[in-house]
Design a protein around this motif. Structure first.
Motif, mmCIF file in Angstrom:
data_model
loop_
_atom_site.group_PDB
_atom_site.id
_atom_site.type_symbol
_atom_site.label_atom_id
_atom_site.label_comp_id
_atom_site.label_asym_id
_atom_site.label_seq_id
_atom_site.Cartn_x
_atom_site.Cartn_y
_atom_site.Cartn_z
ATOM 1 N N PHE A 172 3.558 0.149 2.755
ATOM 2 C CA PHE A 172 3.181 -0.800 3.797
ATOM 3 C C PHE A 172 3.059 -2.169 3.125
ATOM 4 C CE2 PHE A 172 2.613 2.898 6.150
ATOM 5 C CZ PHE A 172 2.284 2.627 7.473
ATOM 6 N N SER A 173 3.979 -3.070 3.453
ATOM 7 C CA SER A 173 4.037 -4.393 2.858
ATOM 8 C C SER A 173 3.204 -5.326 3.724
ATOM 9 C CB SER A 173 5.498 -4.849 2.775
ATOM 10 O OG SER A 173 5.630 -6.012 2.006
ATOM 11 N N THR A 174 1.978 -5.594 3.321
ATOM 12 C CA THR A 174 0.957 -6.121 4.224
ATOM 13 C C THR A 174 0.780 -7.632 4.169
ATOM 14 O OG1 THR A 174 -0.780 -5.740 2.570
ATOM 15 C CG2 THR A 174 -0.344 -3.975 4.148
ATOM 16 N N ALA A 175 0.374 -8.171 5.321
ATOM 17 C CA ALA A 175 -0.049 -9.565 5.422
ATOM 18 C C ALA A 175 -1.450 -9.710 4.838
ATOM 19 C CB ALA A 175 -0.018 -10.010 6.882
ATOM 20 N N ASP A 176 -1.991 -10.907 4.897
ATOM 21 C CA ASP A 176 -3.250 -11.249 4.238
ATOM 22 C C ASP A 176 -4.445 -10.613 4.943
ATOM 23 O OD1 ASP A 176 -5.061 -12.480 2.556
ATOM 24 O OD2 ASP A 176 -5.138 -14.324 3.717
ATOM 25 N N HIS A 177 -4.859 -9.460 4.454
ATOM 26 C CA HIS A 177 -6.027 -8.758 4.968
ATOM 27 C C HIS A 177 -6.273 -7.590 4.037
ATOM 28 C CE1 HIS A 177 -8.140 -8.034 9.141
ATOM 29 N NE2 HIS A 177 -8.942 -8.545 8.239
ATOM 30 N N ASP A 178 -7.510 -7.264 3.774
ATOM 31 C CA ASP A 178 -7.806 -6.142 2.880
ATOM 32 C C ASP A 178 -7.544 -4.830 3.609
ATOM 33 O OD1 ASP A 178 -8.814 -7.398 0.442
ATOM 34 O OD2 ASP A 178 -10.402 -8.178 1.731
ATOM 35 N N MET A 179 -6.373 -4.249 3.391
ATOM 36 C CA MET A 179 -5.962 -3.072 4.147
ATOM 37 C C MET A 179 -6.031 -1.764 3.358
ATOM 38 S SD MET A 179 -5.500 -4.367 7.039
ATOM 39 C CE MET A 179 -5.043 -2.815 7.786
ATOM 40 N N GLY A 180 -6.123 -1.845 2.038
ATOM 41 C CA GLY A 180 -6.100 -0.625 1.240
ATOM 42 C C GLY A 180 -7.223 0.326 1.586
ATOM 43 N N HIS A 181 -8.451 -0.189 1.732
ATOM 44 C CA HIS A 181 -9.583 0.670 2.058
ATOM 45 C C HIS A 181 -9.434 1.251 3.471
ATOM 46 C CE1 HIS A 181 -11.515 -0.469 -1.622
ATOM 47 N NE2 HIS A 181 -11.571 -1.745 -1.277
ATOM 48 N N TRP A 182 -8.884 0.447 4.378
ATOM 49 C CA TRP A 182 -8.669 0.926 5.752
ATOM 50 C C TRP A 182 -7.720 2.125 5.758
ATOM 51 C CZ3 TRP A 182 -10.290 0.029 10.737
ATOM 52 C CH2 TRP A 182 -9.469 0.493 11.767
ATOM 53 N N VAL A 183 -6.625 2.007 5.043
ATOM 54 C CA VAL A 183 -5.632 3.083 5.017
ATOM 55 C C VAL A 183 -6.211 4.322 4.330
ATOM 56 C CG1 VAL A 183 -3.345 3.755 4.196
ATOM 57 C CG2 VAL A 183 -3.731 1.440 5.071
ATOM 58 N N ALA A 184 -6.944 4.129 3.249
ATOM 59 C CA ALA A 184 -7.560 5.264 2.561
ATOM 60 C C ALA A 184 -8.560 5.975 3.469
ATOM 61 C CB ALA A 184 -8.240 4.793 1.284
ATOM 62 N N ALA A 185 -9.344 5.203 4.219
ATOM 63 C CA ALA A 185 -10.307 5.811 5.130
ATOM 64 C C ALA A 185 -9.605 6.571 6.246
ATOM 65 C CB ALA A 185 -11.216 4.732 5.719
ATOM 66 N N ILE A 213 0.871 -1.169 0.000
ATOM 67 C CA ILE A 213 0.000 0.000 0.000
ATOM 68 C C ILE A 213 0.910 1.221 0.000
ATOM 69 C CG2 ILE A 213 -1.764 1.312 1.243
ATOM 70 C CD1 ILE A 213 -2.592 -1.374 2.538
ATOM 71 N N GLU A 214 0.816 2.034 -1.026
ATOM 72 C CA GLU A 214 1.644 3.229 -1.102
ATOM 73 C C GLU A 214 0.874 4.421 -0.562
ATOM 74 O OE1 GLU A 214 4.163 5.859 -4.377
ATOM 75 O OE2 GLU A 214 4.138 3.661 -4.468
ATOM 76 N N ILE A 215 1.543 5.207 0.275
ATOM 77 C CA ILE A 215 0.989 6.453 0.821
ATOM 78 C C ILE A 215 1.953 7.550 0.428
ATOM 79 C CG2 ILE A 215 0.096 7.625 2.876
ATOM 80 C CD1 ILE A 215 0.141 4.902 4.309
ATOM 81 N N VAL A 216 1.479 8.542 -0.336
ATOM 82 C CA VAL A 216 2.368 9.573 -0.829
ATOM 83 C C VAL A 216 1.667 10.927 -0.791
ATOM 84 C CG1 VAL A 216 1.710 9.181 -3.250
ATOM 85 C CG2 VAL A 216 3.922 10.209 -2.734
ATOM 86 N N GLY A 217 2.425 11.965 -0.498
ATOM 87 C CA GLY A 217 1.871 13.314 -0.423
ATOM 88 C C GLY A 217 2.332 14.009 0.829
#
Length: 378
Positions: free
Chosen positions: A119-132, A64-68
């Protein structure tokens, strides 16, 4: 025998065709991708990892990339470990909690630039969590999944192979959890000294998915003199050495302290993160606390496909979350998430292993074998 069917709904990695060509026999689904689990020779794969060098397709470990300009604020908000003092070119293991203080992921976090993170993530849908989370603080950030696919080179001869590929000067200067951009025959890679084993090694974060098979074949050719072979994240080696598998060793109510990640959680820092106050409240209730412990298991052990109930004199105390045979110890070992009162080394437990009664003993971590601590230079 049950089989897994390949189809377009589940994504294939850039290395998928190479893993098939190399003889992959078993896959699982991880982060909506096919993750190789075996090449048909568990003993040989373990031996290669612990005595030579193994190549793993771990592309399912998605980024998951976070930039800005607000990226660092978001990264710290979602991480239970301090990240703001981490320099670009460094990585750090950083658990993530939900608003109730429960562990929801345990990624490796890479700081690429001042305001750019993976964020190099384990098995879980994390993209929406981070965006929220980013939206919750109105941060000026972008959150997305980049074209990044890790390939792991692990084992005591991995350094020899890496020197063949990148040169001794670079490899010998790269510290643990250090990373930098490199090219290999024009293939763009972020090379990181990391990996999910205690044998040492590297992760090649490929940033051009069209060149996956080419990268695989290049690494295999360089590793041939050192006994390289295909492999997968190794269940026995990681349990022997106390490496957590999020979701396998934990349940939906496990917090990072119960999972043994206390060294990677900031409870008293002068910053806040999602779940911090809830985690402090959980810790303040010792009667409800549990602990993930190493156990040996005596008896005829079936395949550990589900958590097994654990009891003492008929009283339930938790569950054996995972178990396997240890080639190094020559016996069955596992991890159990049990009540603190039952977690003292030497405690004898009864395990209902799908109808087979096993006798388990709580061991020290990791299994009474003294391992050198792995430093995390800043």
């Amino acid at each position: 025998m049950a089989e897994i069917a390949f189809g377009s709904r589940v994504r294939k990695s850039p290395f998928f065709d190479a893993t098939i060509e190399s003889g992959a026999t078993t896959f699982t689904i991880y982060n909506h991708m096919y993750l190789p689990m075996s090449y048909g020779d568990p003993v040989g794969e373990y031996k290669r990892l612990t005595t030579a060098v193994a190549l793993w397709d771990v592309s399912a470990q998605r980024q998951i990339e976070i930039v800005g300009s607000g990226a660092t604020s978001v990264a710290q908000l979602i991480s239970a470990r301090r990240l703001t003092d981490m320099k670009p070119g460094r990585a750090r293991y950083a658990p993530m909690c939900d608003h109730h203080g429960r562990l929801i992921n345990d990624p490796l976090v890479l700081r690429l630039e001042t305001d750019r993170w993976w964020f190099s993530t384990a098995d879980h849908d994390m993209g929406h969590w981070v965006a929220a989370a980013a939206d919750s603080i109105n941060s000026d950030t972008q959150v997305f999944e980049p074209d990044v696919s890790p390939l792991a080179l692990q084992g005591p001869r991995s350094f020899d192979v890496a020197r063949e590929l990148f040169g001794a000067e670079l490899i010998d200067s790269l510290s643990f959890f250090g990373h930098q951009l490199v090219e290999l025959n024009g293939i763009p890679i972020r090379l990181c000294r990391s990996g999910w084993s205690r044998q040492g090694g590297f992760e090649f974060f490929l940033t051009d998915g069209s060149r996956g098979v080419e990268l695989w074949n290049t690494v295999m050719a360089a590793g041939e003199p050192y006994g390289i072979g295909s492999g997968t994240p190794n269940h026995a080696e990681r349990i022997e050495n106390g490496l957590l598998s999020f979701g396998s060793d934990t349940d939906s109510d496990t917090d990072p302290i119960e999972a043994g990640l206390g060294d990677f959680v900031d409870l008293n820092g002068d910053f806040d993160y999602i779940g911090k106050q809830a985690l402090l409240a959980r810790i303040a209730n010792p009667a409800a606390r549990r602990r993930l412990v190493n156990i040996t298991l005596d008896g005829k052990m079936p395949a550990a496909e589900n958590p097994w109930p654990v009891s003492i004199e008929g009283e339930p105390v938790g569950f054996c979350r995972t178990a396997t045979f240890s080639p190094r110890l020559g016996r069955n070992i596992g991890l159990a998430l049990i009540a603190m009162g039952a977690a003292t080394p030497g405690t004898v437990l009864d395990v209902d292993a799908a109808g087979e009664l096993l006798v388990a003993t709580v061991m020290s971590t990791p299994f009474g074998v003294s391992l050198p601590a792995t430093p995390e230079p800043q």
